[in-house]
Design an enzyme around this catalytic site. Structure first.
Site, mmCIF file in Angstrom:
data_model
loop_
_atom_site.group_PDB
_atom_site.id
_atom_site.type_symbol
_atom_site.label_atom_id
_atom_site.label_comp_id
_atom_site.label_asym_id
_atom_site.label_seq_id
_atom_site.Cartn_x
_atom_site.Cartn_y
_atom_site.Cartn_z
ATOM 1 N N GLY A 163 0.831 -1.201 0.000
ATOM 2 C CA GLY A 163 0.000 0.000 0.000
ATOM 3 C C GLY A 163 0.862 1.245 0.000
ATOM 4 C CB SER A 164 1.620 3.970 -1.459
ATOM 5 O OG SER A 164 0.660 4.152 -2.474
ATOM 6 N N GLY A 165 0.453 5.853 0.689
ATOM 7 C CA GLY A 165 -0.393 6.986 1.037
ATOM 8 C C GLY A 165 0.294 8.264 0.606
ATOM 9 C CE1 TYR A 166 -3.499 11.903 -0.119
ATOM 10 C CE2 TYR A 166 -3.317 13.862 1.247
ATOM 11 C CZ TYR A 166 -4.029 13.091 0.357
ATOM 12 O OH TYR A 166 -5.259 13.507 -0.056
ATOM 13 C CE LYS A 218 3.945 7.365 6.631
ATOM 14 N NZ LYS A 218 3.300 6.977 7.863
ATOM 15 C CB VAL A 245 3.856 -0.329 3.003
ATOM 16 C CG1 VAL A 245 4.191 -1.505 3.905
ATOM 17 C CG2 VAL A 245 3.677 0.935 3.831
ATOM 18 C CE LYS A 253 4.050 2.421 7.429
ATOM 19 N NZ LYS A 253 3.262 3.079 8.480
ATOM 20 C CG ASP A 293 -4.863 11.192 8.095
ATOM 21 O OD1 ASP A 293 -6.092 11.186 7.882
ATOM 22 O OD2 ASP A 293 -4.030 10.890 7.225
HETATM 23 N N1 LIG Z 1 2.670 -3.225 8.331
HETATM 24 C C1 LIG Z 1 1.904 -3.148 7.240
HETATM 25 N N2 LIG Z 1 1.474 -4.271 6.621
HETATM 26 C C2 LIG Z 1 0.692 -4.191 5.516
HETATM 27 N N3 LIG Z 1 0.298 -3.044 4.952
HETATM 28 C C3 LIG Z 1 0.694 -1.888 5.513
HETATM 29 C C4 LIG Z 1 1.508 -1.881 6.687
HETATM 30 N N4 LIG Z 1 1.723 -0.590 7.031
HETATM 31 C C5 LIG Z 1 1.064 0.156 6.112
HETATM 32 N N5 LIG Z 1 0.450 -0.607 5.201
HETATM 33 C C6 LIG Z 1 -0.361 -0.135 4.056
HETATM 34 O O1 LIG Z 1 0.334 0.936 3.434
HETATM 35 C C7 LIG Z 1 -0.478 2.099 3.370
HETATM 36 C C8 LIG Z 1 0.420 3.325 3.539
HETATM 37 O O2 LIG Z 1 1.015 3.356 4.828
HETATM 38 P P1 LIG Z 1 0.850 4.633 5.764
HETATM 39 O O3 LIG Z 1 1.736 4.492 6.934
HETATM 40 O O4 LIG Z 1 -0.612 4.839 6.046
HETATM 41 O O5 LIG Z 1 1.407 5.787 4.805
HETATM 42 P P2 LIG Z 1 0.952 7.315 4.652
HETATM 43 O O6 LIG Z 1 1.501 8.046 5.830
HETATM 44 O O7 LIG Z 1 1.552 7.723 3.365
HETATM 45 O O8 LIG Z 1 -0.556 7.335 4.634
HETATM 46 C C9 LIG Z 1 -1.527 1.930 4.469
HETATM 47 O O9 LIG Z 1 -2.731 2.578 4.110
HETATM 48 C C10 LIG Z 1 -1.704 0.426 4.546
HETATM 49 O O10 LIG Z 1 -2.704 -0.019 3.651
#
Ligand SMILES: Nc1ncnc2c1ncn2[C@@H]1O[C@H](COP(=O)(O)OP(=O)(O)O)[C@@H](O)[C@H]1O
Ligand SMILES: [Mg+2]
Length: 467
Positions: free
Chosen positions: A114-117, A119, A121, A135, A245
């Site tokens: 997954g990814s977001g704004y 990070k 992963v 991450k 958030d």
């Molecule tokens: N330990 C993990 N195992 C599986 N998926 C993960 C894990 N950590 C994060 N993710 C996935 O990655 C996405 C992005 O991580 P996140 O920390 O929320 O980044 P951001 O700060 O960019 O939103 C999350 O929405 C989640 O779906």
């Protein structure tokens, strides 16, 4: 000028000329690079430097606050670690089993998680046969894009966004709870992993649609986990933590348990106030005001914010739907009190634990007909084979009808209410609450011995076919 005619004088003159030329060229080169990034826009450069400075300060402050908790005698200078000239998220909680850059050397990325704004992963297989989530900074993410639009300096932007991940690593070290994803280590290596990287236990991104279709017991587990987490955050080692958030996508599932993974927007500050109206919590459908404490802080606002977010993003979707009928009044009370923020997180947790206790003890089933199992012939130590399955909802098994029950009596009641059901079996498999998993069938071809299983055959329906 006679000085220049001596060999020493000539050498001195040439050396001076080369030195001057080098300095001029270097200045010209750096000037060009800076102009590429900022044009002649010094204010932009200052703004970037200021943002870097602010993030650095925030991390340092957090580090000091959290280190004071661990070691109250630590001074500011003692408490900041630097790795390769960069402030590290600290290592006071390191242990021998922690994974570092060394262990990542032979890794293979096997999936995108997954990814977001901020990070991105990846699921990674380590040579030791372990799967972990890595991450790191999302180069295509909104944070990086916005920074590049403003400043056009990839190195500094990477550094700026990395601060968020550093903050998250520090918080993951300090905040440890079964409902927070476990930090297994970190690595700071630009060649191997492209900068700062958190090594986390691997989960599955939370899929609300899937969760909505799962049994009530599993949905209740998610809500209970969340309440336990929020209770911990309200009195954590760092003080009361607000998740600014707060959205389902900031959580993952690990073996049925909800875990918080995105912590970079967590705040350990509560707003300062002069009067109650300064302590305002605004949500799209509801506003709340809180008391301004004598110490002029909106004390408890973080806890309220988290609890209302839990209500609007999780409880409303997951809790009431298909709750066991006799637990509905309690669930209804929880929904009312959290929806209006009438109860603290501590009181909410007590209410949740009470629901769990009633559910586990079967108290909510007091009205079951006492002799319903008489309609069934019991074959203990047997398992059915060649089964004819039928589907029911919400089943633990996609192909058949597997439901959790408190006892054979509850299973018998369910079987009697399904027209297709002619038998059910109980094994020693249990759900997270300790309830039994019962498998309901419309028929089977024969029985085999199995000490961990019992088959219950419905007398009326079974008489013609199998007995
Ligand atoms: N330990 C993990 N195992 C599986 N998926 C993960 C894990 N950590 C994060 N993710 C996935 O990655 C996405 C992005 O991580 P996140 O920390 O929320 O980044 P951001 O700060 O960019 O939103 C999350 O929405 C989640 O779906
Ligand atoms: Mg996120």
């Amino acid at each position: 000028m006679t000085f220049l005619k001596t060999p020493f004088g000539l050498f001195f003159f040439l050396a001076l000329a080369v030195l001057t030329l080098t300095v001029v060229l270097k200045k010209w080169h750096f000037g060009l690079r800076e102009e590429e990034a900022f044009g002649d826009d010094a204010p932009e450069r200052n703004r970037l430097l200021q943002q870097l400075q602010e993030r650095h300060q925030e991390l340092k402050q957090l580090y000091v606050t959290s280190s004071e908790f661990i070691n109250p005698h630590l001074s500011v200078n003692d408490s900041v670690f630097y790795i390769n000239g960069e402030m590290s998220a600290g290592n006071t909680v390191t242990n021998e089993t922690e994974i570092g850059c060394e262990e990542l050397a032979g890794m293979k990325a096997v999936d995108f998680l997954g990814s977001g704004y901020t990070k991105t992963v990846l699921k990674v297989a380590l040579p030791q046969g372990l799967f972990v989530a890595l991450k790191s900074v999302n180069h295509q993410g909104t944070d990086m894009r916005m920074c590049m639009q403003d400043f056009k300096d990839s190195q500094s932007c990477h550094k700026l966004v990395s601060f968020k991940l550093r903050k998250e690593i520090l918080l993951l070290q300090r905040l440890q709870h079964p409902n927070i994803v476990q930090l297994k280590g970190q690595c700071q290596d630009s060649v191997l992993v492209g900068g700062i990287t958190a090594i986390l236990e691997q989960g599955m991104p939370l899929q609300m649609i899937q969760l909505l279709q799962s049994p009530w017991e599993e949905r209740f587990r998610v809500c209970l986990g969340l309440v336990r987490l929020l209770q911990y955050l309200s009195q954590s080692p760092l003080g009361s933590v607000a998740l600014l958030d707060f959205q389902p996508r900031q959580f993952v599932m690990v073996s049925g348990e909800l875990k918080l993974t995105d912590l970079d927007d967590a705040s350990i500050k509560e707003p300062a106030c002069q009067e109650d109206s300064d302590c305002l919590l605004q949500f799209p459908l509801h506003n709340f005001t809180h008391r301004c404490s004598p110490s002029r802080i909106c004390k408890g606002l973080n806890e309220m914010r988290n609890l209302y977010n839990a209500y609007r993003y999780f409880f409303t979707y997951l809790l009431p739907h298909q709750a066991p009928p006799l637990l509905k009044p309690l669930i209804h009370q929880i929904m009312n009190s959290t929806g209006d923020l009438k109860q603290s997180i501590n009181e909410t947790l007590i209410a949740f634990e009470e629901v769990l206790h009633m559910y586990q003890s079967g108290q909510h089933l007091e009205n079951l007909p006492p002799f319903i199992t008489r309609d069934y012939a019991v074959l203990k130590g047997m398992r059915s084979v060649g089964n004819m399955e039928y589907r029911c909802w919400p089943s633990y098994n996609q192909q058949g009808c597997v439901l959790s029950v408190h006892s054979a009596r509850e299973a018998a009641l369910i079987c009697s209410s399904h027209p297709q059901c002619t038998s059910f079996s109980l094994s020693n498999e249990r759900t997270w609450t300790g309830r039994l998993l019962a498998s309901f069938r419309s028929g089977f071809s024969h029985l085999v011995p199995d000490v961990n299983s019992a088959v219950y055959m419905r007398r009326v329906k079974a008489s013609g076919a199998m007995l």
